[in-house]
Write a protein that holds these residues in place. Structure first.
Motif, PDB file in Angstrom:
ATOM      1  N   UNK A 223       0.829  -1.196   0.000  1.00 20.59           N
ATOM      2  CA  UNK A 223       0.000   0.000   0.000  1.00 20.59           C
ATOM      3  C   UNK A 223       0.869   1.254   0.000  1.00 20.59           C
ATOM      4  N   UNK A 224       1.916   1.219   0.813  1.00 25.01           N
ATOM      5  CA  UNK A 224       2.785   2.386   0.951  1.00 25.01           C
ATOM      6  C   UNK A 224       3.505   2.704  -0.355  1.00 25.01           C
ATOM      7  N   UNK A 225       3.959   1.672  -1.048  1.00 22.59           N
ATOM      8  CA  UNK A 225       4.654   1.895  -2.320  1.00 22.59           C
ATOM      9  C   UNK A 225       3.698   2.458  -3.370  1.00 22.59           C
ATOM     10  N   UNK A 226       2.479   1.953  -3.390  1.00 16.99           N
ATOM     11  CA  UNK A 226       1.470   2.467  -4.308  1.00 16.99           C
ATOM     12  C   UNK A 226       1.210   3.943  -4.026  1.00 16.99           C
ATOM     13  N   UNK A 227       1.101   4.270  -2.746  1.00 20.05           N
ATOM     14  CA  UNK A 227       0.803   5.652  -2.365  1.00 20.05           C
ATOM     15  C   UNK A 227       1.961   6.584  -2.698  1.00 20.05           C
ATOM     16  N   UNK A 228       3.181   6.129  -2.467  1.00 24.50           N
ATOM     17  CA  UNK A 228       4.352   6.956  -2.776  1.00 24.50           C
ATOM     18  C   UNK A 228       4.417   7.263  -4.271  1.00 24.50           C
ATOM     19  N   UNK A 229       4.123   6.271  -5.092  1.00 25.02           N
ATOM     20  CA  UNK A 229       4.124   6.489  -6.536  1.00 25.02           C
ATOM     21  C   UNK A 229       3.015   7.448  -6.934  1.00 25.02           C
ATOM     22  N   UNK A 230       1.879   7.317  -6.285  1.00 28.58           N
ATOM     23  CA  UNK A 230       0.744   8.221  -6.522  1.00 28.58           C
ATOM     24  C   UNK A 230       1.140   9.668  -6.231  1.00 28.58           C
ATOM     25  N   UNK A 231       1.751   9.904  -5.090  1.00 30.49           N
ATOM     26  CA  UNK A 231       2.182  11.255  -4.720  1.00 30.49           C
ATOM     27  C   UNK A 231       3.257  11.763  -5.681  1.00 30.49           C
ATOM     28  N   UNK A 232       4.179  10.873  -6.055  1.00 29.07           N
ATOM     29  CA  UNK A 232       5.242  11.248  -6.984  1.00 29.07           C
ATOM     30  C   UNK A 232       4.671  11.669  -8.336  1.00 29.07           C
ATOM     31  N   UNK A 233       3.672  10.928  -8.814  1.00 25.27           N
ATOM     32  CA  UNK A 233       3.029  11.266 -10.084  1.00 25.27           C
ATOM     33  C   UNK A 233       2.298  12.601 -10.007  1.00 25.27           C
ATOM     34  N   UNK A 234       1.688  12.879  -8.861  1.00 27.97           N
ATOM     35  CA  UNK A 234       0.989  14.159  -8.683  1.00 27.97           C
ATOM     36  C   UNK A 234       1.945  15.329  -8.885  1.00 27.97           C
ATOM     37  N   UNK A 235       3.143  15.199  -8.355  1.00 26.28           N
ATOM     38  CA  UNK A 235       4.113  16.288  -8.475  1.00 26.28           C
ATOM     39  C   UNK A 235       4.778  16.293  -9.857  1.00 26.28           C
ATOM     40  N   UNK A 236       5.058  15.125 -10.343  1.00 26.30           N
ATOM     41  CA  UNK A 236       5.732  15.013 -11.640  1.00 26.30           C
ATOM     42  C   UNK A 236       4.875  15.611 -12.767  1.00 26.30           C
ATOM     43  N   UNK A 237       3.571  15.339 -12.727  1.00 27.69           N
ATOM     44  CA  UNK A 237       2.688  15.796 -13.792  1.00 27.69           C
ATOM     45  C   UNK A 237       1.837  16.997 -13.374  1.00 27.69           C
ATOM     46  N   UNK A 238       2.217  17.631 -12.237  1.00 27.48           N
ATOM     47  CA  UNK A 238       1.531  18.828 -11.745  1.00 27.48           C
ATOM     48  C   UNK A 238       0.032  18.589 -11.585  1.00 27.48           C
ATOM     49  N   UNK A 239      -0.310  17.451 -10.987  1.00 25.01           N
ATOM     50  CA  UNK A 239      -1.693  17.101 -10.703  1.00 25.01           C
ATOM     51  C   UNK A 239      -2.081  17.604  -9.313  1.00 25.01           C
ATOM     52  N   UNK A 240      -3.361  17.736  -9.050  1.00 28.23           N
ATOM     53  CA  UNK A 240      -3.800  18.210  -7.724  1.00 28.23           C
ATOM     54  C   UNK A 240      -3.363  17.264  -6.611  1.00 28.23           C
ATOM     55  N   UNK A 241      -2.914  17.853  -5.510  1.00 30.57           N
ATOM     56  CA  UNK A 241      -2.567  17.052  -4.328  1.00 30.57           C
ATOM     57  C   UNK A 241      -3.702  17.090  -3.307  1.00 30.57           C
ATOM     58  N   UNK A 242      -4.844  17.596  -3.734  1.00 25.55           N
ATOM     59  CA  UNK A 242      -6.010  17.816  -2.870  1.00 25.55           C
ATOM     60  C   UNK A 242      -6.433  16.569  -2.110  1.00 25.55           C
ATOM     61  N   UNK A 243      -6.302  15.403  -2.761  1.00 25.29           N
ATOM     62  CA  UNK A 243      -6.894  14.190  -2.190  1.00 25.29           C
ATOM     63  C   UNK A 243      -5.878  13.300  -1.473  1.00 25.29           C
ATOM     64  N   UNK A 244      -4.643  13.729  -1.386  1.00 25.12           N
ATOM     65  CA  UNK A 244      -3.597  12.865  -0.836  1.00 25.12           C
ATOM     66  C   UNK A 244      -3.879  12.447   0.608  1.00 25.12           C
ATOM     67  N   UNK A 245      -4.318  13.384   1.417  1.00 24.26           N
ATOM     68  CA  UNK A 245      -4.586  13.063   2.818  1.00 24.26           C
ATOM     69  C   UNK A 245      -5.721  12.052   2.937  1.00 24.26           C
ATOM     70  N   UNK A 246      -6.789  12.258   2.143  1.00 25.77           N
ATOM     71  CA  UNK A 246      -7.934  11.342   2.180  1.00 25.77           C
ATOM     72  C   UNK A 246      -7.546   9.955   1.683  1.00 25.77           C
ATOM     73  N   UNK A 247      -6.739   9.890   0.615  1.00 28.43           N
ATOM     74  CA  UNK A 247      -6.289   8.603   0.074  1.00 28.43           C
ATOM     75  C   UNK A 247      -5.421   7.870   1.098  1.00 28.43           C
ATOM     76  N   UNK A 248      -4.530   8.601   1.753  1.00 28.95           N
ATOM     77  CA  UNK A 248      -3.667   7.992   2.769  1.00 28.95           C
ATOM     78  C   UNK A 248      -4.504   7.366   3.890  1.00 28.95           C
ATOM     79  N   UNK A 249      -5.527   8.070   4.324  1.00 33.06           N
ATOM     80  CA  UNK A 249      -6.402   7.547   5.383  1.00 33.06           C
ATOM     81  C   UNK A 249      -7.097   6.275   4.925  1.00 33.06           C
TER      82      UNK A 249
END
Length: 259
Positions: A223-249
């Motif tokens: 789960x953690x590796x999936x989430x880290x890649x998700x966050x990395x993609x958000x920054x790499x492609x300038x996507x919204x980070x709005x949902x990161x906290x909710x996804x982590x929970x």
């Protein structure tokens, strides 16, 4: 500069809808800016001047419960609140064969999509224009597994077989079930079907339970590796980070420790 201008435009549109008495639950949901962006495109909104207000006053209907509805260019759209968050229904009419394709999406209070449904059927233009519903000849529904956030279940109308998918390689889908054109472009996919984007799991309940155990709270490394890649993609492609906290929970992770 364009991004700042767009934010201001959407904020102005949001305030306009607030004055029109659209449900506060809609306007305060994290999904509202994505929805407002769609409305802005539909009406080619540049400036919310008096002329544009007059057009929106005529074409946007706000119902007593705060539901927003409009008909534009053979498309009818309804945005409403529900007990869990908000839902959007977009229906497109094809005059060549009087067919209708409907997309329904449900989002929770954090803006996370938990249902995506596609319906197809037939209806006369008069009924479509008068907001009459249709009986679907085909319906496909995708929902999140209630006990495991990154698993999706698919069911087709009239069929008892439920297919199960794991959101593992396409991390863009952690906050969405449906993907937009920009997301598909970034992952170089020409497909728009979830079936082609996610890994289908064996239907056997025993094997499905095994997959869930691997990605359970007892073994959060995957789960953690999936989430880290998700966050990395958000920054790499300038996507919204709005949902990161909710996804982590939802994944049972501590966002601060991971970052």
């Amino acid at each position: 500069m364009n991004e700042i201008y767009n934010i201001r435009k959407l904020e102005n549109l949001k305030e306009y809808l607030n004055q029109r008495m659209v449900s506060p639950r809609l306007l305060n949901n994290p999904r509202i800016y994505e929805i407002l962006d769609g409305i802005s495109d539909e009406f080619s909104l540049v400036f919310l001047d008096d002329e544009m207000r007059r057009i929106l006053d005529e074409q946007l209907l706000v119902e007593k419960d705060g539901t927003l509805r409009y008909l534009k260019d053979n498309k009818r759209v309804k945005i409403k609140r529900n007990s869990s968050g908000i839902e959007t229904i977009k229906e497109a009419f094809d005059k060549r064969n009087s067919s209708v394709i409907s997309e329904k999406r449900l989002f929770d209070v954090d803006g996370i999509e938990y249902l995506y449904e596609i319906r197809e059927g037939n209806l006369s233009w008069e009924d479509f224009e008068n907001n009459i519903d249709f009986i679907p000849s085909k319906k496909i529904r995708y929902t999140r597994d209630t006990t495991m956030f990154n698993f999706i279940k698919k069911q087709e109308i009239g069929q008892f077989v439920v297919k199960k998918y794991l959101i593992q390689h396409v991390q863009y889908m952690l906050q969405n079930i449906k993907l937009g054109r920009k997301d598909l472009y970034r992952i170089n996919s020409k497909s728009t079907k979830i079936d082609d984007l996610c890994e289908q799991l064996i239907i056997s309940q025993a094997e499905f339970d095994m997959y869930k155990k691997v990605f359970s709270d007892d073994d959060s490394k995957g789960q953690e590796e999936i989430f880290k890649t998700y966050c990395s993609n958000n920054r790499r492609f300038q996507l919204p980070t709005t949902y990161e906290n909710a996804v982590a929970k939802r994944l049972g992770l501590d966002l601060q420790k991971i970052k």
